[in-house]
Scaffold this active site. Structure first.
Site, short mmCIF file in Angstrom:
data_model
loop_
_atom_site.label_atom_id
_atom_site.label_comp_id
_atom_site.label_asym_id
_atom_site.label_seq_id
_atom_site.Cartn_x
_atom_site.Cartn_y
_atom_site.Cartn_z
N TYR A 76 0.76 -1.09 -0.13
CA TYR A 76 -0.06 0.06 -0.09
C TYR A 76 1.04 1.41 -0.05
O TYR A 76 0.80 2.10 -0.62
CB TYR A 76 -0.93 0.07 1.21
N LYS A 114 1.43 4.37 -2.61
CA LYS A 114 1.28 5.98 -2.22
C LYS A 114 2.65 6.61 -2.69
O LYS A 114 2.57 7.72 -2.99
CB LYS A 114 0.88 6.11 -1.07
#
Ligand SMILES: NC(=O)c1ccc[n+]([C@@H]2O[C@H](COP(=O)([O-])OP(=O)(O)OC[C@H]3O[C@@H](n4cnc5c(N)ncnc54)[C@H](OP(=O)(O)O)[C@@H]3O)[C@@H](O)[C@H]2O)c1
Length: 249
Positions: A155, A159
């Protein structure tokens, strides 16, 4: 006021995207609301129309599908054709597993949505912004665009990628009036954790227990702030943390 502006919000069916839909509708903007959940978008559009009397176009769209993204964004009807502001917000986390235990399908979903989805939408919209020599893209990054946590490696990698895409877009449009911003929130209380834990409400609630997380409205206010600066001001990046959340390392 954003009366004559058309704003495309991806991930508008929930959380931060939904709060942005309210903030921008309140300012009189025309909205294109994008998400996969058509029924939710229909309800949201009807509420927004009755509260704010604004034009809304519903876009039932999975941003991971490049062909569908191109088809739907190049065939918008006339009041919505020229997108002035794109809020690239659709995104998710899947699982909280260490890299040696994680599920590859979870990685693919995060990479497909958070990186490739953002790219597919931006590719179409930014080309038109360059043609019109105006526009503003606001990418939803995260505190995870700055630092990694165990279980969140992929994740966070997506980002960090959003951060690279923001910086690259800023360079590519340098010398034009087009603005590129990134909004990086810490923990926000939305459906994000419920999605991460695949509907396990206890696991999701535990994330926010004894904390005072940010609200989706806190983030929407910041997105609106970015979108309403004078022409010569670009908010390149902004980090918003809750006071008792993870600090910036
Ligand atoms: N909550 C946090 O703590 C936090 C912190 C920092 C950054 N963020 C970022 O903020 C953004 C919004 O998250 P949120 O917290 O508001 O979570 P949320 O309430 O779960 O909302 C996520 C939104 O993304 C949409 N979405 C997911 N996959 C999609 C796809 N393939 N195509 C189109 N839309 C898709 C969902 O709609 P459908 O399911 O209807 O498609 C939903 O509207 C994400 O990019 C997230 O990474 C969240």
């Amino acid at each position: 006021m954003l009366n004559n502006k058309t704003v495309l919000i991806t991930g508008a069916s929930s959380g931060i995207g939904l709060a942005c839909a309210h903030s921008f509708a309140k300012q009189g903007a025309k909205l294109i609301l994008c998400a996969r959940s058509y029924d939710k978008l229909v309800t949201i559009a009807s509420e927004l129309k009755s509260h704010y009397n604004v034009l809304i176009h519903i876009l039932e769209l999975d941003v991971t599908q490049a062909t569908a993204v191109k088809e739907s964004l190049t065939t918008l009807s006339s009041p919505f054709q020229k997108i002035d502001i794109l809020i690239n917000n659709a995104g998710l986390a899947q699982g909280l597993d260490k890299i040696y235990e994680a599920n590859i399908q979870d990685w693919e979903k995060m990479i497909d949505t958070n990186i490739k989805g953002l790219l597919y939408v931006s590719r179409i919209v930014i080309e038109n912004m360059v043609k019109h020599n105006s526009g503003h893209i606001i990418n939803m990054g995260s505190l995870s665009s700055h630092q990694v946590y165990s279980g969140g490696t992929v994740y966070c990698a997506t980002k960090f990628a959003v951060k690279a895409l923001t910086r690259g877009m800023q360079m590519d449009v340098q010398g034009t009036p087009i603005k590129i911003s990134e909004v990086d929130p810490g923990m926000v209380n939305t459906n994000f954790s419920l999605t991460r834990f695949k509907g396990d409400k206890n696991a999701a609630d535990a994330i926010y227990e004894n904390k005072h997380p940010l609200t989706a409205e806190d983030i929407a206010e910041t997105v609106l702030f970015c979108a309403t600066r004078p022409a010569h001001v670009n908010i390149a990046e902004i980090i918003i943390l809750s006071l008792d959340g993870t600090p910036l390392k």
